[in-house]
Design an enzyme around this catalytic site. Structure first.
Site, mmCIF file in Angstrom:
data_model
loop_
_atom_site.group_PDB
_atom_site.id
_atom_site.type_symbol
_atom_site.label_atom_id
_atom_site.label_comp_id
_atom_site.label_asym_id
_atom_site.label_seq_id
_atom_site.Cartn_x
_atom_site.Cartn_y
_atom_site.Cartn_z
ATOM 1 N N ARG A 87 3.640 6.232 47.736
ATOM 2 C CA ARG A 87 3.426 6.840 46.738
ATOM 3 C C ARG A 87 4.618 6.390 45.864
ATOM 4 O O ARG A 87 4.112 6.414 44.617
ATOM 5 C CB ARG A 87 3.895 8.633 46.773
ATOM 6 C CG ARG A 87 1.648 8.856 47.277
ATOM 7 C CD ARG A 87 1.998 10.047 47.605
ATOM 8 N NE ARG A 87 1.666 11.300 46.480
ATOM 9 C CZ ARG A 87 1.279 10.924 45.737
ATOM 10 N NH1 ARG A 87 0.086 10.678 45.947
ATOM 11 N NH2 ARG A 87 0.868 12.285 44.921
ATOM 12 N N THR A 93 1.744 9.110 38.713
ATOM 13 C CA THR A 93 0.257 9.559 38.227
ATOM 14 C C THR A 93 0.438 8.732 36.660
ATOM 15 O O THR A 93 -0.877 8.086 35.961
ATOM 16 C CB THR A 93 -0.062 10.514 38.043
ATOM 17 O OG1 THR A 93 -0.028 11.222 39.099
ATOM 18 C CG2 THR A 93 -1.586 11.207 37.536
ATOM 19 N N ARG A 104 2.428 1.409 38.983
ATOM 20 C CA ARG A 104 2.181 1.748 37.928
ATOM 21 C C ARG A 104 2.444 1.723 36.670
ATOM 22 O O ARG A 104 2.220 1.497 35.295
ATOM 23 C CB ARG A 104 1.668 3.296 38.488
ATOM 24 C CG ARG A 104 0.809 3.843 38.722
ATOM 25 C CD ARG A 104 0.234 5.521 39.368
ATOM 26 N NE ARG A 104 -0.437 5.668 40.137
ATOM 27 C CZ ARG A 104 -0.616 6.933 40.706
ATOM 28 N NH1 ARG A 104 0.424 7.645 41.230
ATOM 29 N NH2 ARG A 104 -1.847 7.091 41.144
ATOM 30 N N ASN A 114 -4.896 4.265 35.726
ATOM 31 C CA ASN A 114 -3.614 4.220 36.559
ATOM 32 C C ASN A 114 -3.823 3.556 36.952
ATOM 33 O O ASN A 114 -2.682 3.598 38.399
ATOM 34 C CB ASN A 114 -3.044 5.798 36.463
ATOM 35 C CG ASN A 114 -3.191 6.172 37.750
ATOM 36 O OD1 ASN A 114 -4.853 6.264 38.233
ATOM 37 N ND2 ASN A 114 -3.426 7.305 38.432
ATOM 38 N N HIS A 117 -4.991 4.274 43.200
ATOM 39 C CA HIS A 117 -4.317 5.574 43.727
ATOM 40 C C HIS A 117 -4.146 5.747 45.565
ATOM 41 O O HIS A 117 -4.500 4.663 45.763
ATOM 42 C CB HIS A 117 -6.040 6.089 43.869
ATOM 43 C CG HIS A 117 -6.282 7.511 44.660
ATOM 44 N ND1 HIS A 117 -6.310 8.679 44.551
ATOM 45 C CD2 HIS A 117 -6.694 7.919 46.311
ATOM 46 C CE1 HIS A 117 -6.133 10.102 44.976
ATOM 47 N NE2 HIS A 117 -6.796 9.255 46.554
HETATM 48 P P1 CMP Z 1 -5.085 9.882 41.389
HETATM 49 O O1 CMP Z 1 -3.923 9.679 42.051
HETATM 50 O O2 CMP Z 1 -6.236 8.823 41.748
HETATM 51 O O3 CMP Z 1 -5.583 11.117 41.308
HETATM 52 C C1 CMP Z 1 -6.357 11.867 40.138
HETATM 53 C C2 CMP Z 1 -7.117 10.700 39.128
HETATM 54 O O4 CMP Z 1 -7.442 11.724 38.296
HETATM 55 C C3 CMP Z 1 -5.574 10.190 38.708
HETATM 56 O O5 CMP Z 1 -4.697 9.675 39.039
HETATM 57 C C4 CMP Z 1 -5.513 9.866 37.751
HETATM 58 O O6 CMP Z 1 -6.139 8.719 37.117
HETATM 59 C C5 CMP Z 1 -6.751 11.440 37.405
HETATM 60 N N1 CMP Z 1 -6.164 11.975 36.002
HETATM 61 C C6 CMP Z 1 -4.695 12.855 36.474
HETATM 62 N N2 CMP Z 1 -4.265 13.587 35.531
HETATM 63 C C7 CMP Z 1 -4.822 13.225 34.308
HETATM 64 C C8 CMP Z 1 -4.915 13.456 33.532
HETATM 65 N N3 CMP Z 1 -4.572 14.316 32.572
HETATM 66 N N4 CMP Z 1 -5.869 12.793 32.245
HETATM 67 C C9 CMP Z 1 -6.998 11.899 32.602
HETATM 68 N N5 CMP Z 1 -7.201 11.841 33.818
HETATM 69 C C10 CMP Z 1 -6.405 12.363 35.080
#
Ligand code: CMP
Length: 136
Positions: A87, A93, A104, A114, A117
């Site tokens: 992480r 994120t 990222r 992003n 995951h």
């Molecule tokens: P991930 O770590 O895969 O976990 C959930 C995913 O949702 C995150 O990465 C992003 O790809 C997406 N995500 C999280 N927050 C948002 C947001 N505010 N708007 C759009 N996508 C989001």
């Protein structure tokens, strides 16, 4: 500190842009080992199931569409404290908030697209690894 396994996904944006090898070099340079790696394309149902925890979020449908928009790389990675370490290597994120020299910061283009995951806890790592790798 303990030896852990966690799930890594390289998302469609990063696969499409050709960043897989650069991302995996960053993972390996952090000391983590990539034990399993496969390229797959998620169905809509699989994406909805994988991200079910976010089903009440406003971005859920768009997220599932994005995750099915092209091939992804799913990986089992291992190392000391792998969940937290990976992480850190991924960064926040939202790439706008990610530290320098994180995946990222370098490769994500938005909070949704992003690049990667990673599981966020031991319980989720086990669940998420089981989702893609049956015999762990
Ligand atoms: P991930 O770590 O895969 O976990 C959930 C995913 O949702 C995150 O990465 C992003 O790809 C997406 N995500 C999280 N927050 C948002 C947001 N505010 N708007 C759009 N996508 C989001």
């Amino acid at each position: 500190m303990s030896n852990q396994k966690t799930l890594s996904i390289i998302k469609p944006d990063a696969v499409k842009a050709g960043h897989v090898d650069s991302i995996n070099l960053m993972i390996e340079n952090s000391g983590l080992k990539i034990l399993e790696k496969k390229e797959i394309k998620l169905s809509k149902e699989e994406a909805q199931q994988f991200y079910a925890v976010h089903s009440d979020k406003p971005f859920y449908n768009e997220l599932c569409e994005f995750m099915t928009s092209g091939p992804i790389i799913v990986q089992m990675i291992e190392g000391e404290n792998a969940i937290e370490l990976y992480r850190k290597v991924m960064g926040a994120t939202n790439p706008a908030e990610a530290d320098e020299n994180t995946i990222r910061k370098k490769f994500a283009t938005s909070i949704q697209e992003n690049a990667v995951h990673g599981s966020d806890s031991e319980d989720n790592a086990l669940k998420e690894l089981n989702f893609f790798f049956k015999d762990i």
